[in-house]
Design an enzyme around this catalytic site. Structure first.
Site, mmCIF file in Angstrom:
data_model
loop_
_atom_site.group_PDB
_atom_site.id
_atom_site.type_symbol
_atom_site.label_atom_id
_atom_site.label_comp_id
_atom_site.label_asym_id
_atom_site.label_seq_id
_atom_site.Cartn_x
_atom_site.Cartn_y
_atom_site.Cartn_z
ATOM 1 N N HIS A 103 0.308 0.255 -10.386
ATOM 2 C CA HIS A 103 -0.579 -0.535 -9.526
ATOM 3 C C HIS A 103 -1.155 -1.738 -10.279
ATOM 4 O O HIS A 103 -2.378 -1.947 -10.327
ATOM 5 C CB HIS A 103 -1.698 0.332 -8.961
ATOM 6 C CG HIS A 103 -2.248 -0.199 -7.669
ATOM 7 N ND1 HIS A 103 -2.703 0.612 -6.663
ATOM 8 C CD2 HIS A 103 -2.414 -1.473 -7.205
ATOM 9 C CE1 HIS A 103 -3.136 -0.126 -5.651
ATOM 10 N NE2 HIS A 103 -2.966 -1.396 -5.959
ATOM 11 N N ARG A 135 0.847 -1.189 0.000
ATOM 12 C CA ARG A 135 0.000 0.000 0.000
ATOM 13 C C ARG A 135 0.885 1.243 0.000
ATOM 14 O O ARG A 135 1.838 1.353 0.764
ATOM 15 C CB ARG A 135 -0.928 0.011 1.225
ATOM 16 C CG ARG A 135 -2.090 -0.974 1.103
ATOM 17 C CD ARG A 135 -3.073 -0.523 0.042
ATOM 18 N NE ARG A 135 -4.193 -1.429 -0.149
ATOM 19 C CZ ARG A 135 -4.247 -2.354 -1.095
ATOM 20 N NH1 ARG A 135 -3.234 -2.520 -1.917
ATOM 21 N NH2 ARG A 135 -5.320 -3.096 -1.232
#
Length: 314
Positions: A277, A229
């Site tokens: 991502h 994250r």
């Protein structure tokens, strides 16, 4: 019983259709603010839902996170006291392990150097340490971290992992608790961050933490890799350390704000690999199967699997 789809950044209608096929006896509706929901809402499939969702749905039986992370739910002030289930899917886990191993090997085998040499048509070899002399440490030994650790161990790397609680994984040295974090870092050449985003991990990987990595390992300097994250890292510190050379390299798939701003210094930082991502994009059909099977098993009286501890995000 009704399943509500409350998602952003996904096609809600496509997810509703997938779930209708798998749960023919259930009503599946898409969340719309202001719309009247059936009274028997039992389950919510959510990804970054608006807070208004749980102002209306106050007592679901379970909330399913559409992805491996659950931080988007844990930060909601009005999250109901219902089980939060994270996705644990073999396809998602395999894709994450592929990306982590790829990035470790990219830095281990000096691929960025050879890539630059190719552009200059330069034929020049460089010293290559054996994998057994390179220490790879994983921050987070959950489902994803554990699988990546096992894969790296099989390739011959000296693998360790840090987690809140001690884990037993063959071929992996376990460090647990705050008091063991510094010792873990001091014995790490390549740091792989797969931590969830919680209050405790926000900004955890900063310049101070990264400066504790082994400075004199087999690669000639530490490397940082993150596919967990973005909010767990301080990007300005990473960029500065790459520029200064105190970090030899980095591979980053996640960022505090996405997409990464075009003016971010990370784009041009030496030795830095950026991906948008994509480390663990999973098959939506496989995720739909997983959620439907969980609901069927729960209604048959069996417990939900992979329920998250709200204190840790695991």
């Amino acid at each position: 019983m009704t399943l509500v789809i409350a998602v952003r950044n996904f096609n809600a209608e496509e997810w509703a259709e997938r779930m209708r096929k798998r749960l023919p006896g259930k009503e599946v509706v898409i969340w719309q603010e202001g719309a009247v929901l059936p009274e028997d809402v039992a389950y919510v499939l959510a990804w970054k839902p608006e807070e208004a969702v749980f102002e209306t749905i106050k007592t679901p039986k379970a909330i399913f996170s559409l992805g491996a992370g659950v931080d988007h739910l844990m930060k909601l002030d009005n999250l109901p006291e219902a089980p939060v289930v994270r996705i644990v899917d073999p396809d998602l886990t395999a894709r994450m392990t592929e990306w982590v191993v790829l990035q470790v090997l990219l830095h281990h085998r000096s691929h960025l150097t050879y890539d630059a040499q190719q552009a200059d048509r330069l034929w020049k070899g460089h010293r290559q340490p054996a994998a057994k002399h390179v220490r790879v440490g994983l921050l987070g030994l959950g489902e994803l971290g554990g699988d990546a650790a096992r894969a790296l161990s099989r390739l011959g790397f000296k693998v360790s992992g840090w987690s809140r609680r001690s884990k037993v994984i063959e071929g992996v040295k376990s460090y647990a608790g705050e008091e063991r974090l510094d010792a873990f870092l001091a014995n790490t050449d390549i740091l792989v961050n797969l931590l969830p985003h919680t209050t405790a991990t926000t900004g955890l990987v900063d310049g101070e933490l990264l400066s504790k990595l082994a400075p004199d390992g087999a690669l000639g300097g530490p490397v940082y890799i993150n596919a967990g994250r973005g909010a767990t890292q301080v990007e300005a510190d990473i960029a500065k350390m790459l520029q200064e050379g105190t970090l030899k390299g980095a591979s980053l798939d996640v960022f505090a704000d996405e997409p990464l701003a075009t003016e971010s210094p990370l784009w041009d930082a030496p030795g830095c690999v950026i991906t948008p991502h994509v480390a663990a994009e999973s098959d939506p059909e496989a995720l739909s199967d997983y959620i439907a099977e969980q609901i069927k098993a729960f209604e048959a009286g069996r417990p939900l699997q992979n329920v998250v501890d709200p204190r840790t995000g695991y």
